[in-house]
Motif scaffolding. Sequence first.
Motif, PDB file in Angstrom:
ATOM      1  N   VAL A 141      -9.202   1.426 -36.551  1.00  0.00           N
ATOM      2  CA  VAL A 141      -9.834   1.161 -35.268  1.00  0.00           C
ATOM      3  C   VAL A 141      -9.742  -0.308 -34.873  1.00  0.00           C
ATOM      4  O   VAL A 141      -9.286  -0.646 -33.786  1.00  0.00           O
ATOM      5  CB  VAL A 141     -11.313   1.623 -35.266  1.00  0.00           C
ATOM      6  CG1 VAL A 141     -11.992   1.234 -33.967  1.00  0.00           C
ATOM      7  CG2 VAL A 141     -11.401   3.130 -35.485  1.00  0.00           C
ATOM      8  N   HIS A 142     -10.162  -1.198 -35.769  1.00  0.00           N
ATOM      9  CA  HIS A 142     -10.204  -2.622 -35.414  1.00  0.00           C
ATOM     10  C   HIS A 142      -8.978  -3.403 -35.867  1.00  0.00           C
ATOM     11  O   HIS A 142      -8.869  -4.596 -35.591  1.00  0.00           O
ATOM     12  CB  HIS A 142     -11.484  -3.265 -35.933  1.00  0.00           C
ATOM     13  CG  HIS A 142     -12.681  -2.743 -35.214  1.00  0.00           C
ATOM     14  ND1 HIS A 142     -12.933  -3.013 -33.889  1.00  0.00           N
ATOM     15  CD2 HIS A 142     -13.680  -1.921 -35.622  1.00  0.00           C
ATOM     16  CE1 HIS A 142     -14.035  -2.402 -33.523  1.00  0.00           C
ATOM     17  NE2 HIS A 142     -14.505  -1.724 -34.547  1.00  0.00           N
ATOM     18  N   GLN A 143      -8.095  -2.751 -36.551  1.00  0.00           N
ATOM     19  CA  GLN A 143      -6.790  -3.302 -36.948  1.00  0.00           C
ATOM     20  C   GLN A 143      -6.924  -4.679 -37.596  1.00  0.00           C
ATOM     21  O   GLN A 143      -6.272  -5.634 -37.192  1.00  0.00           O
ATOM     22  CB  GLN A 143      -5.840  -3.294 -35.763  1.00  0.00           C
ATOM     23  CG  GLN A 143      -5.651  -1.887 -35.255  1.00  0.00           C
ATOM     24  CD  GLN A 143      -4.605  -1.735 -34.181  1.00  0.00           C
ATOM     25  OE1 GLN A 143      -4.083  -2.697 -33.650  1.00  0.00           O
ATOM     26  NE2 GLN A 143      -4.271  -0.492 -33.878  1.00  0.00           N
ATOM     27  N   ARG A 144      -7.771  -4.745 -38.612  1.00  0.00           N
ATOM     28  CA  ARG A 144      -7.963  -5.975 -39.361  1.00  0.00           C
ATOM     29  C   ARG A 144      -6.969  -6.049 -40.518  1.00  0.00           C
ATOM     30  O   ARG A 144      -7.212  -6.718 -41.509  1.00  0.00           O
ATOM     31  CB  ARG A 144      -9.405  -6.045 -39.885  1.00  0.00           C
ATOM     32  CG  ARG A 144     -10.416  -6.233 -38.764  1.00  0.00           C
ATOM     33  CD  ARG A 144     -11.830  -6.177 -39.244  1.00  0.00           C
ATOM     34  NE  ARG A 144     -12.186  -7.368 -40.019  1.00  0.00           N
ATOM     35  CZ  ARG A 144     -13.398  -7.570 -40.528  1.00  0.00           C
ATOM     36  NH1 ARG A 144     -14.353  -6.675 -40.356  1.00  0.00           N
ATOM     37  NH2 ARG A 144     -13.652  -8.652 -41.208  1.00  0.00           N
ATOM     38  N   TRP A 145      -5.875  -5.363 -40.386  1.00  0.00           N
ATOM     39  CA  TRP A 145      -4.810  -5.374 -41.374  1.00  0.00           C
ATOM     40  C   TRP A 145      -3.629  -6.146 -40.807  1.00  0.00           C
ATOM     41  O   TRP A 145      -3.533  -6.364 -39.604  1.00  0.00           O
ATOM     42  CB  TRP A 145      -4.346  -3.957 -41.673  1.00  0.00           C
ATOM     43  CG  TRP A 145      -5.348  -3.064 -42.303  1.00  0.00           C
ATOM     44  CD1 TRP A 145      -6.551  -3.413 -42.841  1.00  0.00           C
ATOM     45  CD2 TRP A 145      -5.240  -1.654 -42.458  1.00  0.00           C
ATOM     46  NE1 TRP A 145      -7.184  -2.313 -43.323  1.00  0.00           N
ATOM     47  CE2 TRP A 145      -6.405  -1.217 -43.110  1.00  0.00           C
ATOM     48  CE3 TRP A 145      -4.278  -0.728 -42.113  1.00  0.00           C
ATOM     49  CZ2 TRP A 145      -6.623   0.114 -43.433  1.00  0.00           C
ATOM     50  CZ3 TRP A 145      -4.501   0.591 -42.429  1.00  0.00           C
ATOM     51  CH2 TRP A 145      -5.653   1.005 -43.091  1.00  0.00           C
ATOM     52  N   PRO A 146      -2.670  -6.483 -41.650  1.00  0.00           N
ATOM     53  CA  PRO A 146      -1.502  -7.213 -41.142  1.00  0.00           C
ATOM     54  C   PRO A 146      -0.513  -6.321 -40.377  1.00  0.00           C
ATOM     55  O   PRO A 146       0.436  -6.814 -39.804  1.00  0.00           O
ATOM     56  CB  PRO A 146      -0.856  -7.785 -42.409  1.00  0.00           C
ATOM     57  CG  PRO A 146      -1.341  -6.931 -43.516  1.00  0.00           C
ATOM     58  CD  PRO A 146      -2.686  -6.412 -43.104  1.00  0.00           C
ATOM     59  N   PHE A 147      -0.731  -5.018 -40.354  1.00  0.00           N
ATOM     60  CA  PHE A 147       0.147  -4.138 -39.576  1.00  0.00           C
ATOM     61  C   PHE A 147      -0.693  -3.362 -38.576  1.00  0.00           C
ATOM     62  O   PHE A 147      -1.893  -3.244 -38.706  1.00  0.00           O
ATOM     63  CB  PHE A 147       0.926  -3.179 -40.486  1.00  0.00           C
ATOM     64  CG  PHE A 147       0.060  -2.243 -41.265  1.00  0.00           C
ATOM     65  CD1 PHE A 147      -0.321  -1.010 -40.756  1.00  0.00           C
ATOM     66  CD2 PHE A 147      -0.382  -2.588 -42.538  1.00  0.00           C
ATOM     67  CE1 PHE A 147      -1.124  -0.157 -41.479  1.00  0.00           C
ATOM     68  CE2 PHE A 147      -1.194  -1.734 -43.265  1.00  0.00           C
ATOM     69  CZ  PHE A 147      -1.560  -0.518 -42.736  1.00  0.00           C
TER      70      PHE A 147
END
Length: 179
Positions: free
Chosen positions: A96-102
């Motif tokens: 949901v919040h895309q706190r990943w590097p992809f």
Amino acid sequence: MLTNALIVLVTVVLMEVFSIVAHKYVMHGFGWGWHKSHHEPRTGWFEKNDLYAVVFAGVAIALIWFGTRGAWPLQWIGAGMTAYGALYFIAHDGLVHQRWPFRYTPRSGYLKRLYQAHRMHHAVEGREGAVSFGFLYAPPVAKLKQDLHALHGGRLQRPPRQDGATARPDALAARDPAN
């Protein structure tokens, strides 16, 4: 072994129920001081809201510790809390919040509904009048739109788009193609 696996599974389900209640009445209530950071633009990697994860991880660690010292079934309850935490991290922080590097934005199925439901949660400024407090459970998007309209009568500061996404003003949301 089957009993222990069942305890883990039931704990995961009960953690979602607990999380819905805690999110609605604690995080959007007296615990808003920590949670508010989650509804504002994030300037760094962490936000004050992440302290909730630290607290719940501490509880899970304590349960596992006591359980491995003979207080059965606490270690399995702690394991279920840990499994829920991992699912939360994947679904909420990652998807949901895309706190990943992809970046991945689901285009269909339950993951899209989960994504849309939580983005609709962020359609409201402040702590009052939000919808969809679950992290792994997502009510139908049409119902959430009805609830938002009933609560706000078309006065949303950041209205949801047709696909259920919202315009959360942080750098990660700005890079989100569904936003």
